[in-house]
Structure formats: structure tokens, C-alpha cells
Design an enzyme around this catalytic site. Structure first.
Site, PDB file in Angstrom:
ATOM      1  N   GLY A  72       0.835  -1.191   0.000  1.00 48.34           N
ATOM      2  CA  GLY A  72       0.000   0.000   0.000  1.00 48.34           C
ATOM      3  C   GLY A  72       0.869   1.240   0.000  1.00 48.34           C
ATOM      4  O   GLY A  72       2.024   1.197   0.457  1.00 48.34           O
ATOM      5  N   CYS A 118       5.861  -0.281   7.159  1.00 49.42           N
ATOM      6  CA  CYS A 118       5.447   0.906   6.406  1.00 49.42           C
ATOM      7  C   CYS A 118       6.628   1.419   5.604  1.00 49.42           C
ATOM      8  O   CYS A 118       7.740   1.512   6.139  1.00 49.42           O
ATOM      9  CB  CYS A 118       4.965   1.981   7.389  1.00 49.42           C
ATOM     10  SG  CYS A 118       4.368   3.477   6.586  1.00 49.42           S
ATOM     11  N   HIS A 155      -4.587   0.656   7.523  1.00 52.25           N
ATOM     12  CA  HIS A 155      -3.247   1.246   7.591  1.00 52.25           C
ATOM     13  C   HIS A 155      -3.138   2.436   6.635  1.00 52.25           C
ATOM     14  O   HIS A 155      -2.674   3.517   7.023  1.00 52.25           O
ATOM     15  CB  HIS A 155      -2.204   0.162   7.257  1.00 52.25           C
ATOM     16  CG  HIS A 155      -0.795   0.643   7.218  1.00 52.25           C
ATOM     17  ND1 HIS A 155       0.176   0.187   8.075  1.00 52.25           N
ATOM     18  CD2 HIS A 155      -0.180   1.563   6.413  1.00 52.25           C
ATOM     19  CE1 HIS A 155       1.325   0.808   7.812  1.00 52.25           C
ATOM     20  NE2 HIS A 155       1.133   1.640   6.788  1.00 52.25           N
ATOM     21  N   GLU A 156      -3.599   2.232   5.402  1.00 52.35           N
ATOM     22  CA  GLU A 156      -3.492   3.316   4.408  1.00 52.35           C
ATOM     23  C   GLU A 156      -4.435   4.465   4.740  1.00 52.35           C
ATOM     24  O   GLU A 156      -4.074   5.644   4.594  1.00 52.35           O
ATOM     25  CB  GLU A 156      -3.774   2.780   2.995  1.00 52.35           C
ATOM     26  CG  GLU A 156      -2.793   1.725   2.507  1.00 52.35           C
ATOM     27  CD  GLU A 156      -1.341   2.109   2.708  1.00 52.35           C
ATOM     28  OE1 GLU A 156      -0.998   3.291   2.517  1.00 52.35           O
ATOM     29  OE2 GLU A 156      -0.536   1.235   3.077  1.00 52.35           O
TER      30      GLU A 156
END
Ligand code: NI
Length: 189
Positions: A59, A109, A151-152
Site C-alpha cells: 500500500g 510501512c 493502515h493506508e
């Protein structure tokens, strides 16, 4: 949900900014209605997809390329638990948990390289968004698919996965994570 505009041949590889860049900590702006279908938005979506693949992520949100706009790219590789989700770009997404159930899972990330940590996320989500062309999309996401979207989505609100960890105890460098958590030693540095 493959968008014909996600052809990445013409896309540029963008620079991914890292923790400390102020855009990562700002609430991003909604994409204005008149920008849907514009060359700039379509290209940004394409560039996010290309950059996500080049960086081997699942992502990438616009704030991670220093664009304070509410869109992100993601995909889900096929696994034992669920089928693959093709590369997708969601613009101005809204998410709502379905039920209270949360599950712990490992996250990393591209803006916080080398680190992994355990983050609780809702197991199931309702998602509403638009494509870069402005077409509405809505669907339910489960498991890892739901995790990636949460998360995104957080990146659009200036939140990173470290903020969502309930304990820092699991925080690990990727190399050590491979060795001791996955039990799959690597030869790297
Ligand atoms: Ni991230």
C-alpha cells in the site's frame, strides 16, 4: 476492481518520504469533485501504484509521496486465507468497522523502513470510495485486506502504525524479525 487507468507503463516512480516529513502528520485534504478524471489525479494514482510495486509495498498513500490528498493505492497478494486483490486506487475513502472484532497482525510501512510491529485492526470493514475517474465503489473487506485499508486510511489522517500499537514490545527490525519471529534467517546485513 482493476481500473483501466492503472496501467503503470507510463507511470513515474515517486520519492517516498519518511517519518519526520510533515506531510505524514497532517490530515490530508479531500480530492475536490472537479479534479476527478483530471490528468493530474489519474497520473498520481498510476504513480502511486508503480511506486508501491517498485518499493515492494502492499500500500502507498498520497501523503507518503508528500501529496496531502485523500487517496491511496494498495493490493493484496493471494494467500491461504484469501484471494488476491488487484492493484486498486481509492479516492476520498470512508471506512466503517463491521462488528467489534479486532485481530493482531504484523505491519510495516514504506515511510518507516526496516521496522515491524504488531497492530490490532478491525477484522471487517465497509468501504466506500471513488475511483480516480469519480466512479463510486463500495465493498466489504476482511482480514489482511481490511488491515491494509485501515493502515493506508490512517495515513490520510496523519496516523502511522506505531501510533496504533498497544505495546512497543513487539517492535523489531526487519532483519531480526525474519530471524526470530519468522524463524527464517536471512543472509543480509
Ligand atoms: Ni504506511
Amino acid at each position: 476492481m482493476v481500473d483501466s487507468h492503472l496501467d503503470t507503463d507510463a507511470a513515474r516512480r515517486l520519492e517516498v518520504v519518511r517519518l519526520g516529513h510533515p506531510t505524514l502528520r497532517r490530515v490530508a485534504d479531500a480530492v475536490p469533485e472537479q479534479d476527478f478524471g483530471s490528468g493530474r489525479l489519474v497520473e498520481l494514482g498510476r504513480d502511486l501504484v508503480r511506486t508501491m510495486f517498485d518499493e515492494e509495498g502492499v500500500g502507498l498513500a498520497a501523503p507518503q509521496v508528500a501529496e496531502g490528498l485523500r487517496l491511496f493505492a494498495y493490493w493484496v497478494p493471494e494467500s491461504d486465507d484469501q484471494p488476491a486483490v488487484e492493484p486498486t486506487v481509492l479516492v476520498n475513502p470512508e471506512i466503517r468497522p463491521v462488528g467489534e472484532a479486532r485481530v493482531d497482525g504484523w505491519e510495516g510501512c514504506l515511510s518507516i523502513p526496516e521496522l515491524r510491529g504488531i497492530v490490532p485492526r478491525f477484522e471487517r470493514l465497509k468501504v466506500k470510495a471513488q475511483t480516480v475517474e469519480g466512479e463510486p465503489v463500495s465493498f466489504t473487506a476482511d482480514g489482511f485486506h481490511a488491515r491494509v485499508i485501515q493502515h493506508e486510511y490512517d495515513h490520510l489522517d496523519g496516523i502511522v502504525f506505531l501510533d496504533r500499537m498497544t505495546s512497543m514490545e513487539s517492535l523489531a527490525f526487519e532483519h531480526e524479525w525474519q530471524d526470530f519471529v519468522l524463524g527464517n534467517p536471512t543472509d543480509g546485513p
